[in-house]
Design a protein around this motif. Structure first.
Motif, PDB file in Angstrom:
ATOM      1  N   SER A  71       0.717  -1.151  -0.049  1.00  0.00           N
ATOM      2  CA  SER A  71      -0.032  -0.036  -0.026  1.00  0.00           C
ATOM      3  C   SER A  71       0.793   1.261  -0.097  1.00  0.00           C
ATOM      4  CB  SER A  71      -1.002   0.152   1.403  1.00  0.00           C
ATOM      5  OG  SER A  71      -1.832  -1.125   1.159  1.00  0.00           O
ATOM      6  N   PHE A  72       1.840   1.146   0.873  1.00  0.00           N
ATOM      7  CA  PHE A  72       2.685   2.401   0.818  1.00  0.00           C
ATOM      8  C   PHE A  72       3.466   2.642  -0.315  1.00  0.00           C
ATOM      9  CE2 PHE A  72       1.496   3.047   5.163  1.00  0.00           C
ATOM     10  CZ  PHE A  72       1.381   4.479   5.310  1.00  0.00           C
ATOM     11  N   TYR A  73       4.066   1.432  -0.899  1.00  0.00           N
ATOM     12  CA  TYR A  73       4.611   1.561  -2.192  1.00  0.00           C
ATOM     13  C   TYR A  73       3.888   2.075  -3.262  1.00  0.00           C
ATOM     14  CZ  TYR A  73       8.281  -0.035  -5.555  1.00  0.00           C
ATOM     15  OH  TYR A  73       9.343  -0.089  -6.527  1.00  0.00           O
ATOM     16  N   GLY A  74       2.580   1.756  -3.302  1.00  0.00           N
ATOM     17  CA  GLY A  74       1.487   2.514  -4.159  1.00  0.00           C
ATOM     18  C   GLY A  74       1.353   4.023  -3.829  1.00  0.00           C
ATOM     19  N   ILE A  75       1.488   4.431  -2.674  1.00  0.00           N
ATOM     20  CA  ILE A  75       1.049   5.651  -2.114  1.00  0.00           C
ATOM     21  C   ILE A  75       2.472   6.506  -2.897  1.00  0.00           C
ATOM     22  CG2 ILE A  75       1.216   7.435  -0.464  1.00  0.00           C
ATOM     23  CD1 ILE A  75      -0.475   5.311   1.292  1.00  0.00           C
ATOM     24  N   GLY A  76       3.580   6.010  -2.596  1.00  0.00           N
ATOM     25  CA  GLY A  76       4.821   6.649  -3.148  1.00  0.00           C
ATOM     26  C   GLY A  76       4.715   6.783  -4.525  1.00  0.00           C
ATOM     27  N   PHE A  77       4.262   5.773  -5.368  1.00  0.00           N
ATOM     28  CA  PHE A  77       4.399   5.821  -6.665  1.00  0.00           C
ATOM     29  C   PHE A  77       3.403   6.946  -7.154  1.00  0.00           C
ATOM     30  CE2 PHE A  77       1.773   4.357 -10.490  1.00  0.00           C
ATOM     31  CZ  PHE A  77       3.046   4.459 -11.388  1.00  0.00           C
ATOM     32  N   LEU A  78       2.235   7.024  -6.529  1.00  0.00           N
ATOM     33  CA  LEU A  78       1.249   8.010  -6.858  1.00  0.00           C
ATOM     34  C   LEU A  78       1.871   9.430  -6.745  1.00  0.00           C
ATOM     35  CD1 LEU A  78      -2.122   6.193  -5.754  1.00  0.00           C
ATOM     36  CD2 LEU A  78      -1.457   6.494  -8.065  1.00  0.00           C
ATOM     37  N   LEU A  79       2.446   9.648  -5.488  1.00  0.00           N
ATOM     38  CA  LEU A  79       2.750  10.873  -5.084  1.00  0.00           C
ATOM     39  C   LEU A  79       4.296  11.260  -6.135  1.00  0.00           C
ATOM     40  CD1 LEU A  79       3.037  10.829  -1.398  1.00  0.00           C
ATOM     41  CD2 LEU A  79       1.619  12.089  -2.729  1.00  0.00           C
ATOM     42  N   GLN A  80       4.907  10.372  -6.721  1.00  0.00           N
ATOM     43  CA  GLN A  80       5.729  10.637  -7.689  1.00  0.00           C
ATOM     44  C   GLN A  80       5.240  10.903  -8.919  1.00  0.00           C
ATOM     45  OE1 GLN A  80       8.435   6.799  -7.619  1.00  0.00           O
ATOM     46  NE2 GLN A  80      10.008   8.458  -8.077  1.00  0.00           N
ATOM     47  N   LEU A  81       3.795  10.427  -9.283  1.00  0.00           N
ATOM     48  CA  LEU A  81       3.431  10.825 -10.420  1.00  0.00           C
ATOM     49  C   LEU A  81       2.885  12.181 -10.149  1.00  0.00           C
ATOM     50  CD1 LEU A  81       2.402   9.507 -13.255  1.00  0.00           C
ATOM     51  CD2 LEU A  81       0.196   8.952 -12.035  1.00  0.00           C
ATOM     52  N   VAL A  82       2.497  12.570  -9.094  1.00  0.00           N
ATOM     53  CA  VAL A  82       1.843  13.941  -8.941  1.00  0.00           C
ATOM     54  C   VAL A  82       3.088  14.970  -9.163  1.00  0.00           C
ATOM     55  CG1 VAL A  82       0.956  15.616  -7.220  1.00  0.00           C
ATOM     56  CG2 VAL A  82      -0.082  13.280  -7.580  1.00  0.00           C
ATOM     57  N   TYR A  83       4.241  14.696  -8.688  1.00  0.00           N
ATOM     58  CA  TYR A  83       5.453  15.441  -8.600  1.00  0.00           C
ATOM     59  C   TYR A  83       5.802  15.565  -9.827  1.00  0.00           C
ATOM     60  CZ  TYR A  83      10.281  16.676  -7.624  1.00  0.00           C
ATOM     61  OH  TYR A  83      11.461  17.372  -7.488  1.00  0.00           O
ATOM     62  N   ILE A  84       5.950  14.428 -10.584  1.00  0.00           N
ATOM     63  CA  ILE A  84       6.347  14.853 -12.142  1.00  0.00           C
ATOM     64  C   ILE A  84       5.667  15.673 -12.822  1.00  0.00           C
ATOM     65  CG2 ILE A  84       6.657  13.443 -14.251  1.00  0.00           C
ATOM     66  CD1 ILE A  84       7.670  11.177 -12.509  1.00  0.00           C
ATOM     67  N   GLY A  85       4.322  15.258 -12.519  1.00  0.00           N
ATOM     68  CA  GLY A  85       3.139  16.078 -13.270  1.00  0.00           C
ATOM     69  C   GLY A  85       3.424  17.842 -13.050  1.00  0.00           C
ATOM     70  N   ILE A  86       3.715  18.013 -11.555  1.00  0.00           N
ATOM     71  CA  ILE A  86       3.793  19.323 -11.430  1.00  0.00           C
ATOM     72  C   ILE A  86       4.962  20.006 -12.083  1.00  0.00           C
ATOM     73  CG2 ILE A  86       4.213  21.106  -9.362  1.00  0.00           C
ATOM     74  CD1 ILE A  86       2.550  19.097  -7.724  1.00  0.00           C
ATOM     75  N   LYS A  87       6.115  19.637 -11.738  1.00  0.00           N
ATOM     76  CA  LYS A  87       7.446  19.604 -12.455  1.00  0.00           C
ATOM     77  C   LYS A  87       7.373  20.004 -14.138  1.00  0.00           C
ATOM     78  CE  LYS A  87      11.096  19.862 -10.575  1.00  0.00           C
ATOM     79  NZ  LYS A  87      12.605  19.712 -10.113  1.00  0.00           N
ATOM     80  N   ASP A  88       6.636  18.875 -14.582  1.00  0.00           N
ATOM     81  CA  ASP A  88       6.438  19.237 -16.044  1.00  0.00           C
ATOM     82  C   ASP A  88       5.579  20.398 -16.363  1.00  0.00           C
ATOM     83  OD1 ASP A  88       7.971  16.931 -16.243  1.00  0.00           O
ATOM     84  OD2 ASP A  88       6.223  15.430 -16.996  1.00  0.00           O
ATOM     85  N   TYR A  89       4.562  20.580 -15.477  1.00  0.00           N
ATOM     86  CA  TYR A  89       3.716  21.843 -15.937  1.00  0.00           C
ATOM     87  C   TYR A  89       4.529  23.044 -15.561  1.00  0.00           C
ATOM     88  CZ  TYR A  89      -0.015  25.172 -15.063  1.00  0.00           C
ATOM     89  OH  TYR A  89      -0.879  26.352 -15.197  1.00  0.00           O
ATOM     90  N   GLN A  90       5.328  22.922 -14.785  1.00  0.00           N
ATOM     91  CA  GLN A  90       6.131  24.227 -14.212  1.00  0.00           C
ATOM     92  C   GLN A  90       7.113  24.551 -15.468  1.00  0.00           C
ATOM     93  OE1 GLN A  90       7.746  23.673 -10.448  1.00  0.00           O
ATOM     94  NE2 GLN A  90       5.903  24.329  -9.313  1.00  0.00           N
TER      95      GLN A  90
END
Length: 266
Positions: free
Chosen positions: A37-56
């Motif tokens: 479960s926490f591995y999945g949370i880390g993965f989803l948060l990484q996806l959000v992080y990548i999305g934010i940095k790509d947008y910026q």
């Protein structure tokens, strides 16, 4: 925002590591579910992080030397989830090995969370980076599984049934070899596509398909090596310890290429 996010990602993979290791020693499903479960949370948060940095950055922000470990961790998570869903519960023990790798890679990126770089805004360059990281991720997966196979097979041959790998990991030797072979094949395909993308990008950016870039040369040699491994496995029907030693050696070569051979343009 990004600093909080990357700290949460780091903590998620760290907690996931604890969960998986608790499962190994207790064999209670709660530990495995906690880790997964926490591995999945880390993965989803990484996806959000990548999305934010790509947008910026208005581009693929992970395509920089300092951010590549972060994207490699993301790629490893993709591979781990793919293998986990393919092989169901048989492979989730390996979260105890993959999660700590992700902790290490994300920690390397922590000092650079605020940097935004837009070098080489070219789709072919981004394709090269993404495909290369996926190739590295499958190479790591294959090497880790091959190492476990070698050590497990050795302990079984010596009838050490109480050894750590034999008693704690539930994957069979046949399953480990199957994962190793498929990881090598996919890594070879990804390397092939990455080199094609690199060639097209070189043509667009540098005016020629081959630029004698040390990294490009090293990846080409790695591609030849994995072609050789697959040839032995498919044509020569090589399997067992010999093939696994070659896979581990391939992982070592990939480690050298990733960490110590750089593009001269960086």
């Amino acid at each position: 925002m990004l600093k909080i996010l990357i700290v949460l990602i780091l903590m998620s993979y760290f907690v996931s590591s604890i969960g998986f290791w608790v499962y190994l020693f207790t064999k209670k499903d709660a530990g495995k579910k906690f880790g997964f479960s926490f591995y999945g949370i880390g993965f989803l948060l990484q996806l959000v992080y990548i999305g934010i940095k790509d947008y910026q950055a208005k581009s693929f922000a992970m395509a920089t030397e300092k951010e590549l470990p972060f994207f490699l961790a993301f790629s490893i998570a993709v591979v781990f989830f793919g293998l986990s869903f393919k092989y169901k519960k048989q492979l989730r023990d390996f979260g105890s090995l993959f999660a700590p790798i992700n902790v290490f890679l994300v920690a390397l990126t922590l000092p650079y969370y605020g940097e935004i770089t837009t070098d080489y805004q070219n789709a072919w360059f981004y394709a090269h980076v993404i495909l290369s990281m996926m190739a590295y991720a499958f190479i790591i997966a294959g090497a880790v599984v091959a190492a476990v196979y070698i050590l497990t097979q050795r302990d079984l041959k010596r009838k050490k049934l109480d050894s750590f790998l034999v008693s704690k990991f539930s994957s069979s030797l046949m399953l480990l070899q199957d994962i190793e072979y498929k990881s090598n094949v996919i890594a070879f395909i990804m390397l092939s596509l990455a080199l094609i993308a690199s060639s097209v990008w070189s043509s667009v950016y540098m005016g020629r398909h081959w630029i004698w870039d040390p990294k490009q040369i090293a990846l080409s040699l790695l591609w030849i090596y994995y072609g050789f491994i697959i040839h032995l496995m498919v044509i020569k029907h090589e399997k067992g310890k010999k093939a696994s030693y070659l896979t581990v050696l391939g992982g070592f070569f990939a480690f050298i290429i990733y960490w110590f051979i750089k593009h001269p343009n960086y």
